[in-house]
Design a protein around this motif. Sequence first.
Motif, PDB file in Angstrom:
ATOM      1  N   TYR A 584       1.040  -1.208  -0.005  1.00 39.72           N
ATOM      2  CA  TYR A 584      -0.005  -0.102  -0.129  1.00 39.72           C
ATOM      3  C   TYR A 584       0.722   1.401   0.077  1.00 39.72           C
ATOM      4  O   TYR A 584       1.691   1.332   0.638  1.00 39.72           O
ATOM      5  CB  TYR A 584      -0.954   0.067   1.412  1.00 39.72           C
ATOM      6  N   ASN A 585       0.508   2.340  -0.856  1.00 38.69           N
ATOM      7  CA  ASN A 585       1.423   3.555  -1.133  1.00 38.69           C
ATOM      8  C   ASN A 585       0.429   4.504  -1.451  1.00 38.69           C
ATOM      9  O   ASN A 585      -0.320   4.216  -2.445  1.00 38.69           O
ATOM     10  CB  ASN A 585       2.428   3.375  -1.892  1.00 38.69           C
ATOM     11  N   LYS A 586       0.168   5.493  -0.693  1.00 41.37           N
ATOM     12  CA  LYS A 586      -1.185   6.413  -0.791  1.00 41.37           C
ATOM     13  C   LYS A 586      -1.079   6.921  -2.135  1.00 41.37           C
ATOM     14  O   LYS A 586      -2.252   7.082  -2.712  1.00 41.37           O
ATOM     15  CB  LYS A 586      -1.246   7.351   0.555  1.00 41.37           C
ATOM     16  N   SER A 587       0.088   7.195  -2.673  1.00 34.30           N
ATOM     17  CA  SER A 587       0.180   7.837  -3.772  1.00 34.30           C
ATOM     18  C   SER A 587       0.090   7.214  -5.250  1.00 34.30           C
ATOM     19  O   SER A 587       0.155   7.747  -6.194  1.00 34.30           O
ATOM     20  CB  SER A 587       1.542   8.868  -4.070  1.00 34.30           C
ATOM     21  N   GLU A 588      -0.084   5.949  -4.963  1.00 35.70           N
ATOM     22  CA  GLU A 588       0.093   4.778  -6.002  1.00 35.70           C
ATOM     23  C   GLU A 588      -1.455   4.599  -6.391  1.00 35.70           C
ATOM     24  O   GLU A 588      -1.963   3.746  -5.769  1.00 35.70           O
ATOM     25  CB  GLU A 588       0.820   3.606  -6.005  1.00 35.70           C
ATOM     26  N   LYS A 589      -2.359   5.259  -7.074  1.00 33.57           N
ATOM     27  CA  LYS A 589      -3.643   5.060  -7.267  1.00 33.57           C
ATOM     28  C   LYS A 589      -4.029   4.852  -8.604  1.00 33.57           C
ATOM     29  O   LYS A 589      -5.038   4.107  -8.846  1.00 33.57           O
ATOM     30  CB  LYS A 589      -4.299   6.502  -6.990  1.00 33.57           C
ATOM     31  N   ILE A 607       6.054   0.299 -13.607  1.00 35.18           N
ATOM     32  CA  ILE A 607       7.068   0.763 -13.089  1.00 35.18           C
ATOM     33  C   ILE A 607       7.279   0.784 -11.390  1.00 35.18           C
ATOM     34  O   ILE A 607       8.223   0.335 -11.032  1.00 35.18           O
ATOM     35  CB  ILE A 607       7.079   2.340 -13.289  1.00 35.18           C
ATOM     36  N   TRP A 608       6.156   0.702 -10.770  1.00 38.10           N
ATOM     37  CA  TRP A 608       6.263   0.659  -9.305  1.00 38.10           C
ATOM     38  C   TRP A 608       6.334  -0.759  -8.932  1.00 38.10           C
ATOM     39  O   TRP A 608       7.475  -0.968  -8.084  1.00 38.10           O
ATOM     40  CB  TRP A 608       4.763   1.122  -8.825  1.00 38.10           C
ATOM     41  N   SER A 609       5.854  -1.571  -9.622  1.00 35.60           N
ATOM     42  CA  SER A 609       6.020  -2.927  -9.246  1.00 35.60           C
ATOM     43  C   SER A 609       7.610  -3.330  -9.501  1.00 35.60           C
ATOM     44  O   SER A 609       7.898  -4.305  -8.552  1.00 35.60           O
ATOM     45  CB  SER A 609       5.325  -3.885 -10.030  1.00 35.60           C
ATOM     46  N   PHE A 610       8.155  -3.161 -10.647  1.00 32.70           N
ATOM     47  CA  PHE A 610       9.615  -3.387 -10.789  1.00 32.70           C
ATOM     48  C   PHE A 610      10.661  -2.651  -9.397  1.00 32.70           C
ATOM     49  O   PHE A 610      11.666  -3.295  -9.645  1.00 32.70           O
ATOM     50  CB  PHE A 610      10.008  -3.013 -12.117  1.00 32.70           C
ATOM     51  N   ARG A 611      10.051  -2.126  -8.450  1.00 34.19           N
ATOM     52  CA  ARG A 611      11.081  -1.886  -7.370  1.00 34.19           C
ATOM     53  C   ARG A 611      10.974  -3.142  -6.728  1.00 34.19           C
ATOM     54  O   ARG A 611      11.893  -3.299  -5.676  1.00 34.19           O
ATOM     55  CB  ARG A 611      10.257  -0.694  -6.580  1.00 34.19           C
ATOM     56  N   ASN A 612      10.315  -4.017  -6.873  1.00 36.86           N
ATOM     57  CA  ASN A 612      10.102  -5.404  -6.250  1.00 36.86           C
ATOM     58  C   ASN A 612      10.068  -5.163  -4.501  1.00 36.86           C
ATOM     59  O   ASN A 612      10.967  -5.972  -3.900  1.00 36.86           O
ATOM     60  CB  ASN A 612      11.386  -6.160  -6.814  1.00 36.86           C
ATOM     61  N   ARG A 613       9.369  -4.475  -4.125  1.00 40.48           N
ATOM     62  CA  ARG A 613       9.185  -4.457  -2.595  1.00 40.48           C
ATOM     63  C   ARG A 613       8.616  -5.597  -2.061  1.00 40.48           C
ATOM     64  O   ARG A 613       8.117  -6.383  -2.435  1.00 40.48           O
ATOM     65  CB  ARG A 613       8.220  -3.156  -2.283  1.00 40.48           C
ATOM     66  N   GLY A 614       9.006  -5.619  -0.731  1.00 42.38           N
ATOM     67  CA  GLY A 614       8.347  -6.795   0.190  1.00 42.38           C
ATOM     68  C   GLY A 614       6.706  -6.778   0.140  1.00 42.38           C
ATOM     69  O   GLY A 614       6.110  -5.626   0.379  1.00 42.38           O
TER      70      GLY A 614
HETATM   71  C1  LIG Z   1       5.074   5.803  -2.944  1.00 43.72           C
HETATM   72  O1  LIG Z   1       5.054   5.911  -4.155  1.00 43.72           O
HETATM   73  C2  LIG Z   1       5.589   7.002  -4.822  1.00 43.72           C
HETATM   74  C3  LIG Z   1       5.058   6.912  -6.257  1.00 43.72           C
HETATM   75  O2  LIG Z   1       5.368   5.630  -6.911  1.00 43.72           O
HETATM   76  C4  LIG Z   1       7.055   6.730  -4.631  1.00 43.72           C
HETATM   77  O3  LIG Z   1       7.767   7.838  -5.083  1.00 43.72           O
HETATM   78  C5  LIG Z   1       7.412   6.600  -3.210  1.00 43.72           C
HETATM   79  O4  LIG Z   1       8.808   6.536  -3.009  1.00 43.72           O
HETATM   80  C6  LIG Z   1       6.553   5.493  -2.677  1.00 43.72           C
HETATM   81  N1  LIG Z   1       6.935   5.569  -1.193  1.00 43.72           N
HETATM   82  C7  LIG Z   1       7.299   4.180  -0.623  1.00 43.72           C
HETATM   83  C8  LIG Z   1       7.419   4.396   0.913  1.00 43.72           C
HETATM   84  O5  LIG Z   1       7.397   3.254  -1.194  1.00 43.72           O
END
Ligand SMILES: *[C@@H]1O[C@H](CO)[C@@H](O)[C@H](O)[C@H]1NC(C)=O
Length: 678
Positions: A584-589, A607-614
């Motif tokens: 969950y990330n408030k800005s990823e809508k 693009i967000w998903s390719f950060r491959n977060r936990g």
């Molecule tokens: C939340 O998402 C924004 C946009 O993808 C990104 O810039 C930001 O680093 C993210 N925050 C976290 C804590 O992952």
Amino acid sequence: MPSTSRKIFILSLLSIFSLSTATSHPHRHGHPHPLDPLTPSEFTLIQTIITNSYQASNHSPTFQYVGLDEPDKPATISWLSKPNPTTAPPRRALVIARHDKQTHEITVDLSARSIVSDQIYTGHGYPLLTFEEQIAASELPLSYPPFLESVKKRKLNVSDVVCSTFSVGWFGEDDTSRVLKIQCFYTGGTVNLYMRPVEGITLVVDLDEMKITEYYDRLRVPVPKAEGTDYRASEQKPPFGPQLKGAATMQPDGPGFEIDGHTIRWANWAFHLGFDVRAGPIISLASIYDIDQHTFRKVMYKGYISELFVPYMDPTEEWYYKTFFDLGEFGFGQSASSLEPLNDCPANSVFMDGYYAGQNGKPIKLSNVFCIFEKHAGNVAWRHTETSIPGKVVREVRPEVSLVVRMVSTVGNYDYILDWEFKPSGSINVQVGLTGILEVRGVTYTRTDQIKQDAHGTLLADNTIGVYHDHFLTYYLDLDVDGEANSFVKNNLEMKRVTDNSSPRKSYWTVVSETAKTEADARIQLGLKPAELVVVNPNKRTKLGNNIGYRLIPGSNTGPLLSDDDYPQIRGAFTKYNIWVTPYNKSEKWAGGQYADRSRGDDTLAIWSFRNRGIENEDVVLWYTIGFHHVPCQEDFPVMPTLSSGFEIRPTNFFERNPLLKTKPPKKVDWPNCTTRP
Ligand SMILES: *[C@@H]1O[C@H](CO)[C@@H](O)[C@H](O)[C@H]1NC(C)=O
Ligand SMILES: *[C@@H]1O[C@H](CO)[C@@H](O)[C@H](O)[C@H]1NC(C)=O
Ligand SMILES: *[C@@H]1O[C@H](CO)[C@@H](O)[C@H](O)[C@H]1NC(C)=O
Ligand SMILES: [Cu+2]
């Protein structure tokens, strides 16, 4: 693509309804629910605050998007657990405005009546297109001499020409100014203008200048004829089809649901229904009452359509750019239709209005934007007949009753019927129905045997090709299964071989569970590989010890057929997988990015998903795409019968047993003079 006729209708409403009818919306307990959509008086206040702050400038900004800037999730959750007006999270709005050819992101604090921040966005892409600027652009050709000349050359009456605006996408250009393309249609003798394209003419309008900057008149093909295109009942001629009989749902005791502000309670469900100019319906805080635990349990924090990508498959000059992002460019809420009682929704419906800000910031009312009704479709919720007990027959049947929230968005030619259906079994069924008018290309062909090269579509009528295209609706589903911390589990069904002669069988299948650790583990292209896809709460178990979960039952497994390096697909990369899970990330809508118009694909779900977060034991968001490859057929002419798809989120070891067991069946309603035939 937005419809000009509807836009003009909205414009006339604007002058009648704006501001003067905007009354303040009464809230229970004197304070809005933190997720309530902005009210007319709030829109007016925002408009005043921003207009005042830009007073020194000789022109006002245009309001491209105005919506609730919802409080952070923890603040919302903690406030909802003990609502107290003095500690309410601040009520804020996000405004995306254009001023002096720049995009401003403005946060307004409604309680403090002030601007919290005003930043210029410098990245790629542009905000939502307003109806007003699309109308203004679509009227430009009618006073543009080269265009009038082209109309004359085609021997058409200019009074019957209607033009429509189209977003232009991005094809690798460095310079992407804020432009729209315009194509025109012919209404003479029909209201079905989309079936009568004036093919070959394309105009480019610069929206910041509101001027025609490019003009092309290339082809000369006939405008398809009006005959047979009108879909109004009044225009149909005999012979007619069957006369269908009517039916009604009667609820003598009134509806079984209760609407308190924007909170809806029905049977064992409670949820909040919001309206956003971009997304349309937003379902929040869906929770279900558990009779064993004597409490409401969380299911979904938020669910809405995040983007709708509609790429057309004709790569030729007049058509290649048609790769629409219907939410991010045109707004599903902005494009919502007023629902027609008894036809769009059954007689037992309750309607709700929606509001959004026009280009001048003033509120515009959309009456009957939602209908809410209990659906008695004649289905069976569960049943059993037991004949094995000597001397008796046991038969138990429960008719299914569900609660539907419906909105219809008409994005130009297409109509999308959006349903969220809640069932007492704990399932949420999400459906989308596609209907309306196809986008067609004018051609010289009148029979398929004349077609010698790829026509990129199906010949639907004389001179009319229904062009191949896709619809990808990406849903944002922030499931909070019995709490925020969840994991995504793939219960893979795998074939095992019997190798030790312990059984006459040679094989069987079993479940092999795999918990997704990072985002990469949760990117799924659905196919024939069977798996149950479950969002579980790894911190809670049923009394028997099973993981508490909700599973996704996909409805279609359609994926893109464009190459990864094709520009539309770079922008629409969020369709590459049917399923994604992100933390969950408030800005990823918005799956296609906040600024979808002319976007370059640098702010997408991919693009967000390719950060491959936990994503294990985290607050996760599930993204699911309903896809349609649409090969038009003659039955889609002149108006298309509804084509539906959807998905279900269904409790899986969430309850201790079937929650319908103790649900009391609906009361029998006496239907006057109605006999049930044997
Ligand atoms: C939340 O998402 C924004 C946009 O993808 C990104 O810039 C930001 O680093 C993210 N925050 C976290 C804590 O992952
Ligand atoms: C143009 O208008 C005239 C007068 O109404 C009509 O007779 C004619 O058929 C129209 N032409 C076309 C191409 O629609
Ligand atoms: C039902 O039928 C009876 C007898 O035919 C009639 O008098 C009555 O008006 C009908 N009721 C309704 C609600 O149609
Ligand atoms: Cu289609």
